[in-house]
Design a protein around this motif. Structure first.
Motif, PDB file in Angstrom:
ATOM      1  N   ILE A 195       0.809  -1.224   0.000  1.00 41.93           N
ATOM      2  CA  ILE A 195       0.000   0.000   0.000  1.00 41.93           C
ATOM      3  C   ILE A 195       0.837   1.267   0.000  1.00 41.93           C
ATOM      4  O   ILE A 195       0.298   2.370  -0.154  1.00 41.93           O
ATOM      5  N   GLY A 196       2.147   1.147   0.194  1.00 45.99           N
ATOM      6  CA  GLY A 196       3.004   2.323   0.200  1.00 45.99           C
ATOM      7  C   GLY A 196       3.369   2.781   1.597  1.00 45.99           C
ATOM      8  O   GLY A 196       2.712   2.433   2.581  1.00 45.99           O
ATOM      9  N   ARG A 197       4.420   3.573   1.668  1.00 51.01           N
ATOM     10  CA  ARG A 197       4.960   4.001   2.959  1.00 51.01           C
ATOM     11  C   ARG A 197       4.070   5.033   3.648  1.00 51.01           C
ATOM     12  O   ARG A 197       3.823   4.952   4.854  1.00 51.01           O
ATOM     13  N   LYS A 198       3.603   6.013   2.881  1.00 51.21           N
ATOM     14  CA  LYS A 198       2.798   7.076   3.479  1.00 51.21           C
ATOM     15  C   LYS A 198       1.519   6.511   4.097  1.00 51.21           C
ATOM     16  O   LYS A 198       1.167   6.852   5.240  1.00 51.21           O
ATOM     17  N   LYS A 199       0.818   5.645   3.376  1.00 59.01           N
ATOM     18  CA  LYS A 199      -0.416   5.059   3.898  1.00 59.01           C
ATOM     19  C   LYS A 199      -0.142   4.213   5.135  1.00 59.01           C
ATOM     20  O   LYS A 199      -0.948   4.184   6.076  1.00 59.01           O
ATOM     21  N   THR A 200       1.011   3.524   5.152  1.00 56.33           N
ATOM     22  CA  THR A 200       1.358   2.704   6.319  1.00 56.33           C
ATOM     23  C   THR A 200       1.616   3.579   7.535  1.00 56.33           C
ATOM     24  O   THR A 200       1.168   3.267   8.648  1.00 56.33           O
ATOM     25  N   VAL A 201       2.321   4.697   7.339  1.00 56.93           N
ATOM     26  CA  VAL A 201       2.550   5.633   8.444  1.00 56.93           C
ATOM     27  C   VAL A 201       1.225   6.210   8.936  1.00 56.93           C
ATOM     28  O   VAL A 201       0.994   6.334  10.145  1.00 56.93           O
ATOM     29  N   LEU A 202       0.331   6.560   8.010  1.00 57.97           N
ATOM     30  CA  LEU A 202      -0.971   7.093   8.401  1.00 57.97           C
ATOM     31  C   LEU A 202      -1.758   6.083   9.228  1.00 57.97           C
ATOM     32  O   LEU A 202      -2.426   6.448  10.206  1.00 57.97           O
ATOM     33  N   ILE A 203      -1.695   4.800   8.856  1.00 57.49           N
ATOM     34  CA  ILE A 203      -2.363   3.752   9.633  1.00 57.49           C
ATOM     35  C   ILE A 203      -1.792   3.706  11.053  1.00 57.49           C
ATOM     36  O   ILE A 203      -2.525   3.604  12.036  1.00 57.49           O
ATOM     37  N   SER A 204      -0.456   3.799  11.150  1.00 58.17           N
ATOM     38  CA  SER A 204       0.185   3.756  12.472  1.00 58.17           C
ATOM     39  C   SER A 204      -0.256   4.936  13.332  1.00 58.17           C
ATOM     40  O   SER A 204      -0.498   4.784  14.540  1.00 58.17           O
ATOM     41  N   LEU A 205      -0.357   6.114  12.729  1.00 60.23           N
ATOM     42  CA  LEU A 205      -0.787   7.299  13.480  1.00 60.23           C
ATOM     43  C   LEU A 205      -2.249   7.187  13.898  1.00 60.23           C
ATOM     44  O   LEU A 205      -2.626   7.615  15.002  1.00 60.23           O
ATOM     45  N   PHE A 206      -3.070   6.612  13.041  1.00 63.46           N
ATOM     46  CA  PHE A 206      -4.484   6.412  13.377  1.00 63.46           C
ATOM     47  C   PHE A 206      -4.622   5.465  14.566  1.00 63.46           C
ATOM     48  O   PHE A 206      -5.403   5.724  15.496  1.00 63.46           O
ATOM     49  N   ILE A 207      -3.860   4.371  14.578  1.00 64.55           N
ATOM     50  CA  ILE A 207      -3.886   3.429  15.693  1.00 64.55           C
ATOM     51  C   ILE A 207      -3.416   4.121  16.973  1.00 64.55           C
ATOM     52  O   ILE A 207      -3.995   3.936  18.061  1.00 64.55           O
ATOM     53  N   THR A 208      -2.363   4.944  16.856  1.00 72.59           N
ATOM     54  CA  THR A 208      -1.842   5.662  18.020  1.00 72.59           C
ATOM     55  C   THR A 208      -2.878   6.635  18.574  1.00 72.59           C
ATOM     56  O   THR A 208      -3.032   6.755  19.802  1.00 72.59           O
ATOM     57  N   ALA A 209      -3.596   7.324  17.691  1.00 81.95           N
ATOM     58  CA  ALA A 209      -4.630   8.264  18.143  1.00 81.95           C
ATOM     59  C   ALA A 209      -5.722   7.541  18.921  1.00 81.95           C
ATOM     60  O   ALA A 209      -6.189   8.030  19.965  1.00 81.95           O
ATOM     61  N   ILE A 210      -6.129   6.359  18.446  1.00 80.59           N
ATOM     62  CA  ILE A 210      -7.132   5.566  19.169  1.00 80.59           C
ATOM     63  C   ILE A 210      -6.593   5.152  20.540  1.00 80.59           C
ATOM     64  O   ILE A 210      -7.306   5.206  21.552  1.00 80.59           O
ATOM     65  N   ALA A 211      -5.326   4.742  20.575  1.00 83.25           N
ATOM     66  CA  ALA A 211      -4.696   4.337  21.842  1.00 83.25           C
ATOM     67  C   ALA A 211      -4.701   5.479  22.851  1.00 83.25           C
ATOM     68  O   ALA A 211      -4.915   5.273  24.055  1.00 83.25           O
ATOM     69  N   MET A 212      -4.485   6.698  22.380  1.00 88.27           N
ATOM     70  CA  MET A 212      -4.470   7.864  23.274  1.00 88.27           C
ATOM     71  C   MET A 212      -5.878   8.287  23.687  1.00 88.27           C
ATOM     72  O   MET A 212      -6.084   8.912  24.735  1.00 88.27           O
ATOM     73  N   LEU A 213      -6.864   7.946  22.854  1.00 88.16           N
ATOM     74  CA  LEU A 213      -8.244   8.344  23.135  1.00 88.16           C
ATOM     75  C   LEU A 213      -8.918   7.436  24.165  1.00 88.16           C
ATOM     76  O   LEU A 213      -9.745   7.893  24.966  1.00 88.16           O
ATOM     77  N   LEU A 214      -8.560   6.148  24.172  1.00 83.24           N
ATOM     78  CA  LEU A 214      -9.234   5.174  25.037  1.00 83.24           C
ATOM     79  C   LEU A 214      -9.199   5.545  26.519  1.00 83.24           C
ATOM     80  O   LEU A 214     -10.238   5.461  27.198  1.00 83.24           O
ATOM     81  N   PRO A 215      -8.041   5.942  27.088  1.00 78.37           N
ATOM     82  CA  PRO A 215      -8.043   6.272  28.528  1.00 78.37           C
ATOM     83  C   PRO A 215      -8.929   7.457  28.870  1.00 78.37           C
ATOM     84  O   PRO A 215      -9.306   7.627  30.034  1.00 78.37           O
ATOM     85  N   LEU A 216      -9.252   8.288  27.878  1.00 76.21           N
ATOM     86  CA  LEU A 216     -10.119   9.436  28.128  1.00 76.21           C
ATOM     87  C   LEU A 216     -11.586   9.038  28.155  1.00 76.21           C
ATOM     88  O   LEU A 216     -12.419   9.753  28.722  1.00 76.21           O
TER      89      LEU A 216
END
Length: 387
Positions: free
Chosen positions: A72-93
């Motif tokens: 899928i390419g590097r940029k899309k893979t990085v975007l997926i990683s950032l999306f997962i990280t955002a969810i991880a940061m949102l859960l404790p809230l």
């Protein structure tokens, strides 16, 4: 024209460097573990499952991420990683209990694994080969700054905002910002089609594990990341038990450790221009062993702070030196070797549970001996490399 070019360069590099800053969020796990332990009255063995939940994914997702990036390419893979990280940061809230913390840090570990595997190749796609080394070095410095700020942000959230886990809100906002700015970045990945097929990659990796030099490198990476996580978790408790600090103040000891590592990275970069990497590695590991032994024996605040700084300085360049030794050993398999080194980051899940079990069985000092033994093993292996 020069101003326009400068603005264009900033527009290209800002999203990438902001992603390197997000990469440093994973190091919040050390100070967060101490707060979660206090909030829910956990034993050391239960609390140390949290770092394990972060770092075990490096062993599981590194190779699959490389395969995904090829499709899928590097940029899309990085975007997926950032999306997962955002969810991880949102859960404790949204909900905050022990199980929620485990899920949140598991997602943080998965997101960070995907990010570490894909972000360096993304940077390589937008800079010339001549500037790649300096670009990646700057990225690692930004990551180190993020790691240093983590305990400061947590302490600020606890003292000024009234709740330490509001730090996750700050991290979530930064991660979402990173997603937005990276999404708008146009990248030509036409030259990024070199990723090997999945079957050949696994065969090549299996063959590489027969190389003793590379096995030594993997063991050192496993241990040094485990040492780093162990120190990250142990320093606040050490300062509370030995110097009588409360948790908010003791957590800043972790920032001192990361600040020392950041300074050590700069000093190492200068010294390694002229010094032998292997010789430098051996000397710094001996210093780290002696300083950590002093930490185990000291009970006064200032000697502890000085020794923490010395250990941070001494350990700062171990990962990068070993990574370099591994790549230079076999440049024809650099992609596969890079994947193995990133898999080695799973060492962060190795030592913390052992340390927690020993602490529960005996005492805190006994648990810290796990880090000392790991340092000694790492120092011994350093003499296996040729100068």
């Amino acid at each position: 024209m020069d101003q326009a070019q400068s603005q264009k360069k900033f527009a290209i590099f800002f999203p990438v460097f902001l992603s390197f800053f997000v990469m440093g969020f994973v190091d919040i796990v050390g100070v967060a573990t101490n707060y979660i332990k206090k909030d829910f009255g956990l034993s050391d063995s239960m609390a140390n499952l949290i770092p394990m939940m972060v770092f075990v994914w490096f062993a599981i997702f590194s190779i699959p991420t490389g395969m995904l990036m090829g499709r899928i390419g590097r940029k899309k893979t990085v975007l997926i990683s950032l999306f997962i990280t955002a969810i991880a940061m949102l859960l404790p809230l949204c909900f905050f209990d022990y199980f929620g913390a485990l899920v949140s840090f598991a997602l943080l570990g998965i997101g960070n694994t995907v990010l570490q595997v894909s972000l360096n190749p993304l940077a390589a796609a937008i800079v010339s080969q001549e500037k790649l080394a300096s670009t990646l070095s700057m990225g690692q410095f930004i990551k180190a700054v993020s790691s240093f700020l983590g305990p400061v942000i947590v302490a600020f959230s606890a003292s000024q905002l009234g709740n330490w886990h509001l730090a996750f809100l700050i991290y979530c906002i930064i991660t979402v910002l990173s997603v937005v700015v990276l999404f708008t970045l146009p990248i030509n990945e036409s030259a990024a089609s070199e990723t090997p097929q999945q079957s050949s990659s696994f065969r090549q990796i299996a063959a590489l594990l027969k190389d003793r030099h590379l096995v030594y490198c993997i063991i050192v990476i496993l241990l040094i990341v485990g040492i780093d996580v162990g120190l990250n978790t142990s320093i606040p408790k050490l300062l509370m038990e030995r110097a009588g600090l409360d948790l908010d103040d003791a957590a800043l000891g972790t920032s001192l450790y990361f600040a020392s590592r950041t300074i050590g990275t700069f000093i190492g970069a200068l010294l390694l221009i002229k010094l032998s990497p292997v010789g430098f590695l051996r000397v710094t590991l001996i210093v780290a062993i002696l300083a950590f032994a002093g930490m185990m024996l000291s009970s006064s605040l200032w000697p502890l702070l000085i020794l923490i700084a010395v250990v941070g300085l001494a350990c700062a360049n171990v990962f990068s030196i070993i990574f370099t030794l591994a790549l230079k050993h076999d440049m024809t398999h650099s992609n596969e070797i890079s994947a193995l080194m990133i898999m080695g980051v799973s060492g962060g899940a190795l030592l913390s549970p052992i340390q927690g079990l020993i602490t529960d069985q005996w005492n805190f000092t006994s648990g810290m001996s796990v880090i000392l033994v790991s340092l000694v093993i790492t120092g011994f292996i350093s003499f296996k490399f040729k100068s």
